[in-house]
Write a protein that holds these residues in place. Structure first.
Motif, PDB file in Angstrom:
ATOM      1  N   ILE A 122       0.842  -1.192   0.000  1.00  0.00           N
ATOM      2  CA  ILE A 122       0.000   0.000   0.000  1.00  0.00           C
ATOM      3  C   ILE A 122       0.881   1.246   0.000  1.00  0.00           C
ATOM      4  O   ILE A 122       1.788   1.357   0.821  1.00  0.00           O
ATOM      5  N   ILE A 123       0.601   2.170  -0.913  1.00  0.00           N
ATOM      6  CA  ILE A 123       1.299   3.453  -0.944  1.00  0.00           C
ATOM      7  C   ILE A 123       0.562   4.448  -0.054  1.00  0.00           C
ATOM      8  O   ILE A 123       1.172   5.227   0.660  1.00  0.00           O
ATOM      9  N   ALA A 124      -0.762   4.421  -0.112  1.00  0.00           N
ATOM     10  CA  ALA A 124      -1.579   5.321   0.706  1.00  0.00           C
ATOM     11  C   ALA A 124      -2.890   4.623   1.026  1.00  0.00           C
ATOM     12  O   ALA A 124      -3.387   3.826   0.235  1.00  0.00           O
ATOM     13  N   LEU A 125      -3.431   4.938   2.190  1.00  0.00           N
ATOM     14  CA  LEU A 125      -4.708   4.368   2.612  1.00  0.00           C
ATOM     15  C   LEU A 125      -5.593   5.491   3.118  1.00  0.00           C
ATOM     16  O   LEU A 125      -5.214   6.230   4.028  1.00  0.00           O
ATOM     17  N   ASP A 126      -6.742   5.659   2.494  1.00  0.00           N
ATOM     18  CA  ASP A 126      -7.686   6.707   2.880  1.00  0.00           C
ATOM     19  C   ASP A 126      -9.041   6.085   3.201  1.00  0.00           C
ATOM     20  O   ASP A 126      -9.525   5.228   2.463  1.00  0.00           O
ATOM     21  N   VAL A 127      -9.644   6.522   4.286  1.00  0.00           N
ATOM     22  CA  VAL A 127     -11.022   6.155   4.600  1.00  0.00           C
ATOM     23  C   VAL A 127     -11.897   7.267   4.054  1.00  0.00           C
ATOM     24  O   VAL A 127     -11.776   8.420   4.467  1.00  0.00           O
ATOM     25  N   GLU A 128     -12.765   6.941   3.109  1.00  0.00           N
ATOM     26  CA  GLU A 128     -13.604   7.952   2.474  1.00  0.00           C
ATOM     27  C   GLU A 128     -14.963   8.096   3.133  1.00  0.00           C
ATOM     28  O   GLU A 128     -15.571   9.152   3.074  1.00  0.00           O
ATOM     29  N   GLU A 129     -15.445   7.040   3.753  1.00  0.00           N
ATOM     30  CA  GLU A 129     -16.789   7.092   4.310  1.00  0.00           C
ATOM     31  C   GLU A 129     -16.937   6.020   5.383  1.00  0.00           C
ATOM     32  O   GLU A 129     -16.377   4.928   5.269  1.00  0.00           O
ATOM     33  N   ILE A 130     -17.696   6.349   6.411  1.00  0.00           N
ATOM     34  CA  ILE A 130     -18.054   5.374   7.437  1.00  0.00           C
ATOM     35  C   ILE A 130     -19.574   5.378   7.522  1.00  0.00           C
ATOM     36  O   ILE A 130     -20.186   6.417   7.768  1.00  0.00           O
ATOM     37  N   ASP A 131     -20.170   4.219   7.291  1.00  0.00           N
ATOM     38  CA  ASP A 131     -21.621   4.082   7.333  1.00  0.00           C
ATOM     39  C   ASP A 131     -21.994   3.589   8.722  1.00  0.00           C
ATOM     40  O   ASP A 131     -21.926   2.406   9.015  1.00  0.00           O
ATOM     41  N   LEU A 132     -22.363   4.533   9.591  1.00  0.00           N
ATOM     42  CA  LEU A 132     -22.618   4.206  10.981  1.00  0.00           C
ATOM     43  C   LEU A 132     -23.806   5.018  11.480  1.00  0.00           C
ATOM     44  O   LEU A 132     -23.845   6.235  11.295  1.00  0.00           O
ATOM     45  N   ASP A 133     -24.755   4.353  12.087  1.00  0.00           N
ATOM     46  CA  ASP A 133     -25.904   5.019  12.665  1.00  0.00           C
ATOM     47  C   ASP A 133     -25.497   5.559  14.029  1.00  0.00           C
ATOM     48  O   ASP A 133     -25.582   4.867  15.044  1.00  0.00           O
ATOM     49  N   TRP A 134     -24.999   6.817  14.035  1.00  0.00           N
ATOM     50  CA  TRP A 134     -24.490   7.387  15.280  1.00  0.00           C
ATOM     51  C   TRP A 134     -24.857   8.847  15.388  1.00  0.00           C
ATOM     52  O   TRP A 134     -24.730   9.553  14.397  1.00  0.00           O
ATOM     53  N   PRO A 135     -25.275   9.319  16.463  1.00  0.00           N
ATOM     54  CA  PRO A 135     -25.570   8.542  17.656  1.00  0.00           C
ATOM     55  C   PRO A 135     -26.865   7.759  17.470  1.00  0.00           C
ATOM     56  O   PRO A 135     -27.731   8.165  16.686  1.00  0.00           O
ATOM     57  N   PRO A 136     -26.985   6.635  18.131  1.00  0.00           N
ATOM     58  CA  PRO A 136     -28.217   5.846  17.982  1.00  0.00           C
ATOM     59  C   PRO A 136     -29.410   6.622  18.519  1.00  0.00           C
ATOM     60  O   PRO A 136     -29.277   7.408  19.457  1.00  0.00           O
ATOM     61  N   SER A 137     -30.550   6.432  17.875  1.00  0.00           N
ATOM     62  CA  SER A 137     -31.733   7.153  18.345  1.00  0.00           C
ATOM     63  C   SER A 137     -32.213   6.565  19.671  1.00  0.00           C
ATOM     64  O   SER A 137     -32.150   5.359  19.891  1.00  0.00           O
ATOM     65  N   LEU A 138     -32.642   7.446  20.546  1.00  0.00           N
ATOM     66  CA  LEU A 138     -33.125   7.013  21.861  1.00  0.00           C
ATOM     67  C   LEU A 138     -34.660   6.964  21.803  1.00  0.00           C
ATOM     68  O   LEU A 138     -35.310   7.999  21.643  1.00  0.00           O
ATOM     69  N   GLN A 139     -35.175   5.773  21.881  1.00  0.00           N
ATOM     70  CA  GLN A 139     -36.633   5.605  21.852  1.00  0.00           C
ATOM     71  C   GLN A 139     -37.060   4.835  23.091  1.00  0.00           C
ATOM     72  O   GLN A 139     -36.384   3.908  23.518  1.00  0.00           O
ATOM     73  N   ASN A 140     -38.212   5.221  23.656  1.00  0.00           N
ATOM     74  CA  ASN A 140     -38.718   4.558  24.863  1.00  0.00           C
ATOM     75  C   ASN A 140     -39.403   3.272  24.530  1.00  0.00           C
ATOM     76  O   ASN A 140     -40.019   2.968  23.675  1.00  0.00           O
TER      77      ASN A 140
END
Length: 88
Positions: free
Chosen positions: A70-88
């Motif tokens: 690897i010459i270079a490593l880039d993270v382009e996107e993180i698919d994460l549900d954050w912060p999680p929704s707070l539901q009762n």
């Protein structure tokens, strides 16, 4: 030596023509390409590319049948549900 199974959802290889951005790597002994991946969280991308001395299978080096680094490593996107929704 624990086995950690991870999933690569998408893999695309794009050729890189001429010299890499600011680097003198493109010659007859170096074949450059851009590898785009979408992986499961926790996937060790560097190890997936070069194989980590045979500890990571399958790997890109194994698929191509040659050494890969690897010459270079880039993270382009993180698919994460954050912060999680707070539901009762």
């Amino acid at each position: 030596d624990a086995e950690r199974k991870r999933t690569v959802y998408f893999m695309e290889v794009l050729p890189v023509g001429g010299k890499a951005a600011g680097a003198d790597y493109a010659d007859k002994d170096h074949h450059l390409f851009l590898l785009k991946l979408a992986t499961q969280a926790g996937t060790y991308v560097k190890e997936f590319v070069h194989g980590d001395f045979g500890r990571t299978e399958p790997n890109v080096a194994q698929i191509l049948g040659c050494d890969v680094d690897i010459i270079a490593l880039d993270v382009e996107e993180i698919d994460l549900d954050w912060p999680p929704s707070l539901q009762n």
